[in-house]
Design a protein around this motif. Structure first.
Motif, PDB file in Angstrom:
ATOM      1  N   LYS A 334      52.541  36.052  46.459  1.00 32.03           N
ATOM      2  CA  LYS A 334      52.087  34.682  46.215  1.00 32.03           C
ATOM      3  C   LYS A 334      52.248  34.365  44.745  1.00 32.03           C
ATOM      4  N   ASN A 335      52.886  33.221  44.431  1.00 35.88           N
ATOM      5  CA  ASN A 335      52.995  32.726  43.063  1.00 35.88           C
ATOM      6  C   ASN A 335      53.463  33.820  42.112  1.00 35.88           C
ATOM      7  N   GLY A 351      50.145  38.978  43.595  1.00 37.93           N
ATOM      8  CA  GLY A 351      49.748  37.590  43.383  1.00 37.93           C
ATOM      9  C   GLY A 351      49.682  37.262  41.917  1.00 37.93           C
ATOM     10  N   ASP A 352      50.235  36.126  41.510  1.00 38.48           N
ATOM     11  CA  ASP A 352      50.220  35.681  40.118  1.00 38.48           C
ATOM     12  C   ASP A 352      50.810  36.752  39.199  1.00 38.48           C
ATOM     13  N   ALA A 353      52.024  37.166  39.542  1.00 40.19           N
ATOM     14  CA  ALA A 353      52.645  38.273  38.819  1.00 40.19           C
ATOM     15  C   ALA A 353      54.097  37.951  38.475  1.00 40.19           C
ATOM     16  N   HIS A 354      54.606  38.675  37.465  1.00 45.96           N
ATOM     17  CA  HIS A 354      56.028  38.675  37.142  1.00 45.96           C
ATOM     18  C   HIS A 354      56.467  40.122  37.080  1.00 45.96           C
ATOM     19  N   THR A 367      47.722  43.611  42.983  1.00 47.86           N
ATOM     20  CA  THR A 367      47.372  42.916  41.734  1.00 47.86           C
ATOM     21  C   THR A 367      46.029  42.240  41.981  1.00 47.86           C
ATOM     22  N   CYS A 368      45.024  42.676  41.271  1.00 47.86           N
ATOM     23  CA  CYS A 368      43.666  42.134  41.415  1.00 47.86           C
ATOM     24  C   CYS A 368      43.583  40.907  40.526  1.00 47.86           C
ATOM     25  N   ASN A 369      44.027  39.763  41.065  1.00 47.01           N
ATOM     26  CA  ASN A 369      44.297  38.586  40.244  1.00 47.01           C
ATOM     27  C   ASN A 369      43.147  37.588  40.185  1.00 47.01           C
ATOM     28  N   TYR A 370      42.077  37.773  40.952  1.00 48.43           N
ATOM     29  CA  TYR A 370      41.028  36.757  41.062  1.00 48.43           C
ATOM     30  C   TYR A 370      39.688  37.374  40.712  1.00 48.43           C
TER      31      TYR A 370
END
Length: 447
Positions: A334-335, A351-354, A367-370
């Motif tokens: 995601k994203n 999630g929310d990664a590059h 990825t613990c993005n939240y």
């Protein structure tokens, strides 16, 4: 393009009581988008100067959807539904100063083709009605035509036997010169059984003013309107059949066409391969030569040439896969941007990664993005190796050619080429496993 400028009025105010729903009729989805999106998409082929959507029941929902589908569109409110003519009256202030052709479409009629709209827009007559030869004319309004053009539209209930025998019927879609529409729209009356202002009455008003009215015809299949759940299901089947046929004709391989589901805007390049039971939500672009394996769900993503996805993968909005990326089974993205050659084999959430080129993401990586309030980004450098079961607590960066040990929780940036290990020390308790199991069995027997 047409010679004259074009404006669209899309009528989308009805409740659709036969749908048995709290939603406005035009908000029911077909091909992954609300019905009104199909009318807007067809009309966009004319490059309209102005677009007006007339909303009524559930106007806030319609306005929100239209803002995403056609941000430049203006919403006109029809607070009280008093017929099609009344609906167009509500749209007229938004067309102030416009000169050209005004095309009136319906938000619950999704299949009017761009070619048909082009014919309507280019027709020289001041009033042009879209008609079709109906296999079963039923209760449609009949179009009475002679060598002088369209004479009148006769509603079924008002028609005599000879008029009811006419197979040429009214779709409701019309094209009118803007100036003539302004001149006539205020003259509509409501002296009829329903007490409504009928747009179709403009034909007789135009003729009485010395203007010619005409008919453009299309295939009946284009005029399918949606009034019930059953008709919505039939329309979905028709849409999917067309989308599958178009994909095959354009050089896309569908392993089992009947199990692949498209959205209105799905774009797939030639020589792409799509496995069985793949579902495309809105906003998916797949470049030539990519492969989507079975049982994947994709929405709002872009997949470059040579990439493979699946089986059993989910790509969510904002997923960007570069060339030759491999996304395997039970991976959710995601994203996130995955550069060329990245491998994400299985059981991973990004999630929310590059992720930099040729990085390898081990099984079970998250990825613990939240943090419960805000989203944070994870950066993974080129040629990095992320060990299995790594938790990347964002915001965090793993450098180029760096590694993480399996089972690590990474909470700090990892420099380029470094190995990061973030585990609790292992402690072995001799004999404790046997004693613990014995105690548990004894407890179970005592119950």
């Amino acid at each position: 393009m047409t010679q004259k400028p074009v404006a669209l009025i899309v009528l989308a105010a009805g409740q659709g009581s036969r749908m048995q729903s709290d939603l406005p009729k035009v908000m029911h989805r077909l091909g992954g988008v609300p019905l009104v999106g199909h009318a807007l998409a067809s009309g966009s082929s004319l490059e309209p100067e102005r677009v007006v959507v007339v909303a009524g029941h559930g106007a806030d929902l319609v306005k929100k959807a239209v803002a995403k589908l056609e941000p430049e569109a203006v919403i006109a409110l029809q607070a009280e539904q008093l017929g099609t003519g009344h609906a167009v009256q509500q749209a007229m202030p938004a067309l102030e100063g416009f000169e050209g052709k005004v095309i009136v479409l319906y938000g619950d009629t999704p299949f009017i083709s761009a070619e048909t709209l082009e014919k309507l827009a280019e027709h020289p007559s001041g009033v042009v009605v879209l008609g079709f030869e109906a296999a079963d004319p039923g209760r449609y309004g009949r179009l009475v035509v002679n060598d002088q053009g369209l004479q009148r539209i006769v509603e079924f209930k008002d028609a005599d036997a000879a008029t009811r025998a006419i197979a040429l019927v009214n779709s409701g879609v019309m094209a009118l010169d803007a100036g003539l529409l302004r001149q006539l729209i205020g003259k509509l009356g409501r002296d009829n059984a329903a007490g409504e202002y009928y747009l179709t009455d403009l034909v007789e008003l135009a003729r009485a003013a010395g203007h010619r009215a005409d008919v453009v015809t299309c295939d009946e299949s284009e005029t399918l309107g949606i009034n019930t759940r059953a008709e919505l299901a039939a329309a979905e089947a028709a849409f999917q059949a067309r989308a599958r046929a178009e994909a095959l004709e354009n050089g896309v391989t569908l392993s089992d066409p009947a199990t692949v589901w498209f959205a209105l805007d799905t774009a797939i390049g030639r020589d792409a391969i799509i496995g069985q039971n793949v579902v495309f939500g809105p906003g998916v672009t797949i470049e030539s030569g990519a492969e989507i394996l079975p049982f994947c769900h994709l929405e709002g993503c872009h997949i470059a040439t040579g990439a493979t996805v699946g089986p059993f993968a989910r790509l969510r909005p904002g997923a960007e896969l570069g060339g030759d990326v491999h996304v395997g089974n039970f991976v959710e993205i995601k994203n996130s941007v995955l550069d060329e050659g990245v491998k994400v084999g299985h059981l991973t959430y990004l999630g929310d990664a590059h992720v930099g080129e040729f990085a390898n993401i081990g099984a079970g990586t998250v990825t613990c993005n939240y943090d419960g309030v805000l989203k944070h980004r994870t950066e993974i450098g080129a040629n990095a190796f992320i060990g299995s079961d790594t938790m990347l607590v964002a915001p965090v960066r793993v450098g180029a050619r760096a590694m993480t040990g399996s089972g690590s929780v990474i909470t700090q940036d990892v420099p380029d080429e470094a190995l990061a290990i973030g585990r609790a020390p292992q402690s072995n308790k001799p004999g404790l496993a046997t004693r613990l199991m014995a105690a548990l069995r004894k407890k179970k027997e005592a119950r």
